[in-house]
Write a protein that holds these residues in place. Structure first.
Motif, mmCIF file in Angstrom:
data_model
loop_
_atom_site.group_PDB
_atom_site.id
_atom_site.type_symbol
_atom_site.label_atom_id
_atom_site.label_comp_id
_atom_site.label_asym_id
_atom_site.label_seq_id
_atom_site.Cartn_x
_atom_site.Cartn_y
_atom_site.Cartn_z
ATOM 1 N N TRP A 1 -35.756 19.722 23.395
ATOM 2 C CA TRP A 1 -34.851 18.689 23.907
ATOM 3 C C TRP A 1 -34.501 18.946 25.372
ATOM 4 C CZ3 TRP A 1 -30.062 19.833 25.864
ATOM 5 C CH2 TRP A 1 -29.504 21.068 25.530
ATOM 6 N N MET A 2 -34.435 20.221 25.769
ATOM 7 C CA MET A 2 -34.200 20.537 27.175
ATOM 8 C C MET A 2 -35.390 20.101 28.024
ATOM 9 S SD MET A 2 -32.364 24.247 27.524
ATOM 10 C CE MET A 2 -30.742 24.567 26.817
ATOM 11 N N GLN A 3 -36.594 20.336 27.506
ATOM 12 C CA GLN A 3 -37.786 19.922 28.238
ATOM 13 C C GLN A 3 -37.809 18.408 28.432
ATOM 14 O OE1 GLN A 3 -41.471 21.609 26.720
ATOM 15 N NE2 GLN A 3 -40.410 23.383 25.903
ATOM 16 N N GLN A 4 -37.415 17.674 27.410
ATOM 17 C CA GLN A 4 -37.416 16.217 27.505
ATOM 18 C C GLN A 4 -36.379 15.718 28.511
ATOM 19 O OE1 GLN A 4 -36.879 14.891 23.463
ATOM 20 N NE2 GLN A 4 -38.810 15.806 22.781
ATOM 21 N N VAL A 5 -35.213 16.364 28.535
ATOM 22 C CA VAL A 5 -34.181 15.976 29.503
ATOM 23 C C VAL A 5 -34.645 16.317 30.920
ATOM 24 C CG1 VAL A 5 -31.832 16.434 30.309
ATOM 25 C CG2 VAL A 5 -32.278 16.194 27.864
ATOM 26 N N ALA A 6 -35.191 17.510 31.099
ATOM 27 C CA ALA A 6 -35.647 17.937 32.430
ATOM 28 C C ALA A 6 -36.745 17.027 32.962
ATOM 29 C CB ALA A 6 -36.148 19.377 32.376
ATOM 30 N N ALA A 7 -37.592 16.503 32.073
ATOM 31 C CA ALA A 7 -38.704 15.648 32.497
ATOM 32 C C ALA A 7 -38.234 14.338 33.107
ATOM 33 C CB ALA A 7 -39.632 15.378 31.316
ATOM 34 N N LEU A 8 -36.940 14.021 32.956
ATOM 35 C CA LEU A 8 -36.402 12.790 33.534
ATOM 36 C C LEU A 8 -36.050 12.950 35.006
ATOM 37 C CD1 LEU A 8 -33.970 11.736 30.638
ATOM 38 C CD2 LEU A 8 -36.286 10.853 31.086
ATOM 39 N N PHE A 9 -36.040 14.198 35.506
ATOM 40 C CA PHE A 9 -35.542 14.451 36.854
ATOM 41 C C PHE A 9 -36.627 15.093 37.732
ATOM 42 C CE2 PHE A 9 -31.912 14.439 33.987
ATOM 43 C CZ PHE A 9 -31.082 13.518 34.613
ATOM 44 N N PRO A 10 -36.452 15.017 39.046
ATOM 45 C CA PRO A 10 -37.526 15.446 39.955
ATOM 46 C C PRO A 10 -37.839 16.939 39.941
ATOM 47 C CG PRO A 10 -35.932 14.035 41.090
ATOM 48 C CD PRO A 10 -35.348 14.387 39.766
ATOM 49 N N LEU A 11 -36.816 17.803 39.731
ATOM 50 C CA LEU A 11 -37.026 19.231 39.924
ATOM 51 C C LEU A 11 -38.104 19.784 39.006
ATOM 52 C CD1 LEU A 11 -36.244 21.794 41.407
ATOM 53 C CD2 LEU A 11 -34.431 22.160 39.713
ATOM 54 N N LYS A 12 -38.138 19.332 37.765
ATOM 55 C CA LYS A 12 -39.143 19.807 36.822
ATOM 56 C C LYS A 12 -40.545 19.534 37.347
ATOM 57 C CE LYS A 12 -41.972 19.093 33.072
ATOM 58 N NZ LYS A 12 -43.241 18.346 32.986
ATOM 59 N N TRP A 13 -40.739 18.374 37.923
ATOM 60 C CA TRP A 13 -42.062 17.986 38.404
ATOM 61 C C TRP A 13 -42.396 18.674 39.725
ATOM 62 C CZ3 TRP A 13 -44.790 15.745 34.757
ATOM 63 C CH2 TRP A 13 -44.086 15.095 33.730
ATOM 64 N N MET A 14 -41.383 18.961 40.528
ATOM 65 C CA MET A 14 -41.617 19.753 41.731
ATOM 66 C C MET A 14 -42.107 21.146 41.351
ATOM 67 S SD MET A 14 -38.237 18.632 43.912
ATOM 68 C CE MET A 14 -38.491 19.846 45.215
ATOM 69 N N CYS A 15 -41.446 21.776 40.379
ATOM 70 C CA CYS A 15 -41.856 23.111 39.923
ATOM 71 C C CYS A 15 -43.272 23.081 39.373
ATOM 72 C CB CYS A 15 -40.889 23.619 38.846
ATOM 73 S SG CYS A 15 -39.218 23.965 39.422
ATOM 74 N N GLN A 16 -43.584 22.079 38.573
ATOM 75 C CA GLN A 16 -44.905 21.995 37.966
ATOM 76 C C GLN A 16 -45.984 21.788 39.027
ATOM 77 O OE1 GLN A 16 -45.129 19.919 34.206
ATOM 78 N NE2 GLN A 16 -47.023 18.897 34.821
ATOM 79 N N GLY A 17 -45.700 20.930 39.998
ATOM 80 C CA GLY A 17 -46.668 20.712 41.073
ATOM 81 C C GLY A 17 -46.909 21.960 41.890
ATOM 82 N N LEU A 18 -45.843 22.725 42.172
ATOM 83 C CA LEU A 18 -45.998 23.949 42.956
ATOM 84 C C LEU A 18 -46.696 25.049 42.156
ATOM 85 C CD1 LEU A 18 -42.605 24.092 44.893
ATOM 86 C CD2 LEU A 18 -44.843 23.355 45.719
ATOM 87 N N ARG A 19 -46.527 25.051 40.844
ATOM 88 C CA ARG A 19 -47.258 26.030 40.027
ATOM 89 C C ARG A 19 -48.767 25.801 40.128
ATOM 90 N NH1 ARG A 19 -42.794 25.461 36.358
ATOM 91 N NH2 ARG A 19 -43.891 23.957 35.042
#
Length: 282
Positions: free
Chosen positions: A215-233
């Motif tokens: 559920w935390m992953q689903q909430v985080a996926a709604l916001f930019p920071l999660k995708w910034m981290c994933q792109g930088l990884r």
């Protein structure tokens, strides 16, 4: 004896002030914003020093590998780069704009002949310059102390560039928008800091993202920071690590789509919510 009348002195020609072009106005405002930022020692120390301190602390505590050839420190560094960019843009603007609004600075700006976009341009220039400086410092420390490998191809540097640009743009616009929620200068930090901290905890900055509750992953996926981290990884970690992401790959196309969508959302929120004066001023 006759006298010759002296001709009346001609009025002095009015002095013409040189009008600055749009680029010069924006750069001048950006230089002013940078000067004001650098004069605030607390902001400089927190913005530039906090990510490095966190890397040193977490690297001393966690030294295990989370995947073959990938240490926890390497994973954490990519998250801190993203978090640092969010701090420079979203958090700083969300805290400082209410202070300027409460002191009447924005009201005075609005009353001058200066185009309103110049003020926003100054904020953007400040965010970009500080963001570049902070990222360069983080990379230098990480390469020197924690053996972080810099991207070895132009394609990865290009990915690093567009993820950073889209992420900073989205966070900058959201920082300007959220600044309108603070009723006073003192409440700016109380409004913005908890949001920033929660996003960091649920977006894969401090912990491996796939180890978090679903559920935390689903909430985080709604916001930019999660995708910034994933792109930088995808830039700093091996290609093989992409299989450990929730979608089975780094999903760079989705990263670009979500960050671009947040740029649009942030712009709409800025246009509809931004205030030059406090509520008590009307």
């Amino acid at each position: 004896m006759t006298t010759t009348a002296k001709p009346a002195a001609s009025p002095a020609a009015p002095t013409r002030t040189r009008r600055r072009g749009p680029v010069a106005l924006g750069l001048r405002q950006g230089r002013l914003e940078l000067t004001q930022f650098l004069r605030s020692r607390e902001s400089v120390v927190f913005t530039m020093g906090f990510p490095i301190i966190m890397i040193l602390i977490f690297a001393a505590i966690f030294s295990d590998e989370i995947a073959p050839g990938v240490s926890y420190t390497q994973y954490f560094i990519t998250g801190m780069i993203a978090a640092g960019l969010m701090t420079v843009s979203f958090q700083n603007l969300g805290i400082w704009i209410p202070i300027e609004r409460d002191r009447g600075v924005l009201k005075r700006y609005r009353g001058t002949p200066m185009p309103k976009w110049v003020w926003f341009a100054g904020k953007v220039i400040m965010v970009v310059v500080i963001g570049i400086a902070e990222t360069a410092l983080l990379l230098a420390v990480s390469v020197a102390l924690f053996d972080l490998e810099l991207p070895g191809s132009a394609g990865k540097w290009l990915t690093f560039a567009w993820v950073s640009v889209l992420g900073v743009t989205a966070c900058t616009l959201c920082g300007i928008a959220i600044s309108s929620l603070a009723r006073t200068a003192r409440s700016g930090s109380a409004v913005v800091t908890p949001v920033a901290l929660v996003l960091q905890f649920i977006s894969g900055v401090f912990f491996v993202f796939t180890n978090l509750p679903s559920w935390m992953q689903q909430v985080a996926a709604l916001f930019p920071l999660k995708w910034m981290c994933q792109g930088l990884r995808s830039v700093f970690l091996p290609e093989s690590f992409g299989t450990r992401e929730p979608g089975g790959s780094f999903e760079l196309d989705r990263v670009a789509l979500v960050l671009a969508a947040w740029c649009v959302i942030g712009l709409v929120l800025c246009l509809t919510t931004f205030r030059w004066t406090t509520r008590r001023d009307g």
